[in-house]
Design an enzyme around this catalytic site. Structure first.
Site, mmCIF file in Angstrom:
data_model
loop_
_atom_site.group_PDB
_atom_site.id
_atom_site.type_symbol
_atom_site.label_atom_id
_atom_site.label_comp_id
_atom_site.label_asym_id
_atom_site.label_seq_id
_atom_site.Cartn_x
_atom_site.Cartn_y
_atom_site.Cartn_z
ATOM 1 N N ASN A 85 0.980 -1.192 0.193
ATOM 2 C CA ASN A 85 -0.108 0.219 -0.064
ATOM 3 C C ASN A 85 0.735 1.284 -0.193
ATOM 4 O O ASN A 85 2.083 1.208 -0.008
ATOM 5 C CB ASN A 85 -1.024 0.199 1.199
ATOM 6 C CG ASN A 85 -0.090 0.091 2.452
ATOM 7 O OD1 ASN A 85 0.494 0.689 2.752
ATOM 8 N ND2 ASN A 85 -0.078 -1.153 3.038
ATOM 9 N N PRO B 277 -2.388 -12.027 10.576
ATOM 10 C CA PRO B 277 -2.853 -11.529 12.129
ATOM 11 C C PRO B 277 -2.838 -10.108 12.354
ATOM 12 O O PRO B 277 -2.262 -9.474 11.775
ATOM 13 C CB PRO B 277 -1.699 -12.374 12.601
ATOM 14 C CG PRO B 277 -0.533 -12.471 12.010
ATOM 15 C CD PRO B 277 -1.241 -12.395 10.370
ATOM 16 N N ILE C 224 -1.640 -7.469 14.501
ATOM 17 C CA ILE C 224 -0.538 -7.193 15.749
ATOM 18 C C ILE C 224 -1.248 -6.257 16.682
ATOM 19 O O ILE C 224 -1.038 -6.768 17.851
ATOM 20 C CB ILE C 224 0.431 -6.431 14.799
ATOM 21 C CG1 ILE C 224 0.817 -7.231 13.690
ATOM 22 C CG2 ILE C 224 1.636 -6.285 15.570
ATOM 23 C CD1 ILE C 224 1.805 -6.357 12.767
ATOM 24 N N LYS D 167 -13.339 1.146 15.800
ATOM 25 C CA LYS D 167 -12.147 0.780 15.817
ATOM 26 C C LYS D 167 -11.563 0.417 17.220
ATOM 27 O O LYS D 167 -10.780 -0.556 17.462
ATOM 28 C CB LYS D 167 -11.093 1.110 14.748
ATOM 29 C CG LYS D 167 -9.995 0.293 14.386
ATOM 30 C CD LYS D 167 -9.312 0.879 12.966
ATOM 31 C CE LYS D 167 -10.231 0.412 11.916
ATOM 32 N NZ LYS D 167 -9.784 1.128 10.579
ATOM 33 N N LYS E 277 -10.432 -3.257 18.601
ATOM 34 C CA LYS E 277 -8.898 -3.535 18.955
ATOM 35 C C LYS E 277 -8.712 -3.519 20.402
ATOM 36 O O LYS E 277 -7.687 -4.202 20.737
ATOM 37 C CB LYS E 277 -8.031 -2.463 18.271
ATOM 38 C CG LYS E 277 -8.318 -2.402 16.908
ATOM 39 C CD LYS E 277 -7.294 -3.075 16.024
ATOM 40 C CE LYS E 277 -7.687 -2.886 14.455
ATOM 41 N NZ LYS E 277 -6.891 -3.652 13.717
#
Ligand code: C5P
Length: 404
Positions: free
Chosen positions: A212, A309, A311, A345, A349
């Site tokens: 990206n 995964p 992180i 988010k 998270k």
């Protein structure tokens, strides 16, 4: 303009590294400082006062008998309004002189006569490697440190004399970074900060991959700001070409899995984690070991993906994080509805703080705007360069750490 408003007395002593001081002086001016150059007679053998005057925009002083100072006390007048005296290069002889408190030329006189509590003395040693490791020099170094002077590191490498080893003066840009860092409050001293930065690269075959447009600039700025604030810093960087900030330990990785492994391996030592990396969500299920070729049929090869995964989520779930010993800060790059997406988010998270920014407005840019979201609400950090934002963010997080 990281030295705006600072007045620096730049002292030059006799050494071939004086040629670097010209560029260092320019760097100081570019960063917004005013510079008064003071040279020893020996420095004048290596570079002329004319050069230093032109670069600093002020007449150079090189004698304690200079009648220009109205009271004839240049050693007092020139040091009183300084924010620091920086001696670069600082020769072995000058170190010996300072260690003994001798004052037989203007520069050493100024160093001795300065108000030590308000005018710090910073020394950038420069000498041959044998001179540097000589017990006398090392003894003087210890004495100077004990007397409160700040010693910059020396560089390692090829020396003007043809030998190779420790003792060369740091490069101008390195000195500049260290001086800027010197002036930053040490609000993260004692912390070990871990930062992920940049994109990841997920291989499709030996020559292609998915990545990206993250430049890594924000993460690198945060690593630098944390280091400036006195923390020990490990920076886990995806594939970017940025220089490593001074004093930061960098671990280069390519894929999300490598970034995950490298980050988790450091988790036990870390007390703060900034997840600024733009980690690829998926990777090709298998990376071909040979370049995938077109077969001419017009059909596109099907590709299977597996999820990488997370992180940040994994770090936030560690017992260390849950018990408050590892403070996790997440980032969110969104294209719209920043507040709603970033707030969701943060909860998903499981992190105390999440920093939102608009992806297309930050990727690759030198400036950015941040929205800091925590359980209490939001705080905007208006558009500014990434370094200034990184310093403000470090201060914001340091305040939270001090309270907890
Ligand atoms: O889920 P999303 O990628 O939008 O979340 C962004 C935040 O999570 C960033 O802090 C990013 O560094 C982190 N992240 C991560 N590992 C992933 C995906 C995102 O650490 N696999």
């Amino acid at each position: 303009m990281d030295l705006k408003g600072k007045h620096i007395v730049l002292g030059l002593t006799g050494g071939i590294a004086c040629y670097k001081s010209a560029e260092f002086c320019r760097g100081l001016i570019k960063e917004g400082a005013t510079v008064q150059v003071v040279m020893t007679q020996a420095a004048g053998e290596f570079i002329t006062p004319v050069t230093m005057q032109a670069l600093s925009g002020r007449p150079v002083f090189d004698s304690q008998w200079d009648a220009r100072a109205p009271n004839n006390m240049a050693h007092i007048g020139l040091s009183r309004d300084a924010d620091a005296i920086v001696v670069a290069p600082c020769s072995a002889d000058f170190m010996a002189k300072l260690a003994q408190g001798r004052a037989d030329d203007l520069l050493s006189l100024m160093c001795l006569a300065r108000p030590a509590a308000s005018v710090p003395l910073l020394l950038a040693p420069a000498m041959n490697r044998e001179m540097w490791i000589h017990p006398a020099t090392q003894r003087n170094l210890a004495l100077l440190k004990a007397d409160g002077a700040t010693l910059f590191d020396v560089g390692n490498g090829e020396q003007a004399c043809g030998e190779t080893g420790d003792g060369r003066m740091l490069e101008p840009q390195e000195l500049l970074q260290d001086l800027i860092a010197f002036f930053q409050p040490k609000r993260m001293a004692g912390h070990h900060v871990l930062v992920t930065a940049g994109p990841t690269f997920e291989a499709i075959d030996p020559v292609r991959g998915i990545t990206n447009r993250s430049s890594g600039k924000m993460g690198f700025a945060i690593a630098r700001a944390a280091r400036e604030a006195g923390a020990e810093v490990s920076l886990i960087a995806g594939p970017v070409g940025l220089p490593t900030p001074r004093g930061v330990t960098r671990i280069d990785v390519t894929s999300a899995q490598e970034m995950f492994d490298a980050t988790l391996a450091q988790a036990d030592q870390a007390s703060v984690f900034f997840a600024t990396a733009a980690v690829a969500d998926w990777r090709p299920a298998t990376a071909a070991d040979r370049k995938i070729k077109k077969d001419g049929s017009g059909d596109i090869a099907a590709m299977e993906f597996v999820e990488n995964p997370d992180i940040l989520a994994a770090m936030a779930q560690l017992p260390r994080a849950r018990s408050g010993h590892l403070f996790c800060v997440g980032f969110a790059a969104e294209s719209h509805d920043l507040l709603a997406h970033a707030s969701a988010k943060r909860l998903r998270k499981g992190v105390p703080v999440l920093v939102g920014n608009i992806g297309p407005a930050t990727f690759g840019q030198d400036d950015n705007a941040l929205l800091i979201i925590d359980a209490q609400g939001t705080q905007e950090m208006p558009r500014n360069n990434k370094m200034a934002l990184a310093r403000a963010l470090i201060e914001n997080i340091a305040m939270r750490l001090e309270k907890s």
